[in-house]
Design a protein around this motif. Structure first.
Motif, mmCIF file in Angstrom:
data_model
loop_
_atom_site.group_PDB
_atom_site.id
_atom_site.type_symbol
_atom_site.label_atom_id
_atom_site.label_comp_id
_atom_site.label_asym_id
_atom_site.label_seq_id
_atom_site.Cartn_x
_atom_site.Cartn_y
_atom_site.Cartn_z
ATOM 1 N N UNK A 80 0.801 -1.214 -0.059
ATOM 2 C CA UNK A 80 0.001 0.228 -0.053
ATOM 3 C C UNK A 80 0.904 1.256 0.098
ATOM 4 N N UNK A 81 2.054 1.154 0.224
ATOM 5 C CA UNK A 81 3.154 2.233 0.086
ATOM 6 C C UNK A 81 3.446 2.641 -1.458
ATOM 7 N N UNK A 82 3.019 1.912 -2.308
ATOM 8 C CA UNK A 82 3.374 2.268 -3.475
ATOM 9 C C UNK A 82 2.419 3.198 -4.230
ATOM 10 N N UNK A 118 -7.663 7.763 -2.430
ATOM 11 C CA UNK A 118 -7.599 9.307 -2.664
ATOM 12 C C UNK A 118 -6.324 10.061 -2.510
ATOM 13 N N UNK A 119 -5.470 9.148 -1.786
ATOM 14 C CA UNK A 119 -4.119 9.724 -1.538
ATOM 15 C C UNK A 119 -3.173 9.265 -2.717
ATOM 16 N N UNK A 120 -3.432 8.640 -3.717
ATOM 17 C CA UNK A 120 -2.632 7.972 -4.661
ATOM 18 C C UNK A 120 -1.535 6.717 -4.356
ATOM 19 N N UNK A 135 6.120 4.940 -8.409
ATOM 20 C CA UNK A 135 7.124 3.887 -8.011
ATOM 21 C C UNK A 135 6.909 2.474 -8.799
ATOM 22 N N UNK A 136 5.582 2.326 -9.052
ATOM 23 C CA UNK A 136 5.048 1.074 -9.880
ATOM 24 C C UNK A 136 5.772 1.134 -11.192
ATOM 25 N N UNK A 137 5.802 2.362 -11.899
ATOM 26 C CA UNK A 137 6.514 2.547 -13.308
ATOM 27 C C UNK A 137 8.012 2.581 -13.194
#
Length: 244
Positions: free
Chosen positions: A153-155, A183-185, A159-161
């Protein structure tokens, strides 16, 4: 000459040179005055133990030159006596403490060095819950051993890209089939596909909770959770994965 004197005569001469009476020598050696008297009169042949403390008290080596005493004691007995005498702090206390301290330190260092240079132990891959992100493990020959990828849930999308780009360096393809964010991305749910050209698979979780989702490629030749490749919830006791 002194070498031709009996052990009793030598002790008498050394005692007198040191300015000691028989009683004072007995007190210094922690023995009975009668023992000193009998030894000086050559009525008894002193034991190695007695010769040792007399040598220390008189500052002379009475052991190596007293053949009548040493021939009756084996080397093992003499060694045992030295060991016992080393722990007798009634004489030369500070010197013996110094010897024991140095010996203990030497033993500790030897054990430490031996344990650090022991024959190579069998290498194994740790089976534990990994941290979020990418972990790459090489062996001592700089050969790739394991690649782990863990989503959490920290990603965020960035960061995934970045993880996709980093994995391409290892010829690993990572495609996202579905991504949901809060909502926080931050990552909320994910479906993904991974392949290294030899093994591939897909997995997903609609809502990220406490589960550890991701995948790994194990190139070490050793078993890691009984698989060389896993995708999904790989770090549970019975991992579920989907592979093609």
């Amino acid at each position: 000459m002194m070498e031709n004197k009996s052990i009793g005569e030598r002790i008498t001469q050394l005692r007198q040179q040191a300015g000691l009476t028989q009683e004072e020598l007995a007190i210094k050696c922690n023995v009975a005055t009668r023992t000193i008297q009998r030894i000086e009169a050559n009525q008894v042949s002193p034991r190695v133990y007695t010769l040792r403390i007399l040598s220390e008290a008189l500052g002379a080596d009475l052991i190596s030159t007293d053949q009548s005493a040493t021939r009756n004691h084996s080397k093992g007995y003499v060694l045992l006596w030295y060991m016992r005498d080393l722990f007798n702090f009634k004489t030369n206390r500070m010197k013996k403490i110094s010897i024991l301290s140095t010996t203990a330190l030497s033993l500790f260092l030897a054990i430490f060095l031996i344990s650090g240079t022991s024959p190579e132990k069998e290498k194994s891959i740790r089976i534990e819950k990994p941290q979020s992100g990418i972990k790459v493990i090489y062996d001592e020959n700089n050969k790739l051993e394991l690649i782990e990828v863990v989503f959490s849930q920290l990603h965020s999308l960035d960061t995934l890209v970045q993880m996709q780009a980093d994995l391409r360096k290892y010829d690993i393809e990572l495609n996202y089939r579905m991504l949901n964010f809060t909502d926080e991305g931050l990552l909320k749910g994910i479906e993904y596909y991974a392949s290294d050209g030899h093994s591939s698979g897909s997995a997903g979780i609609p809502k990220m909770k406490e589960q550890t989702f991701g995948f790994y490629f194990n190139y070490s030749g050793k078993k890691f959770n009984d698989n060389s490749f896993c995708i999904g919830n790989c770090w549970e006791t019975n991992p579920k994965n989907s592979s093609n």
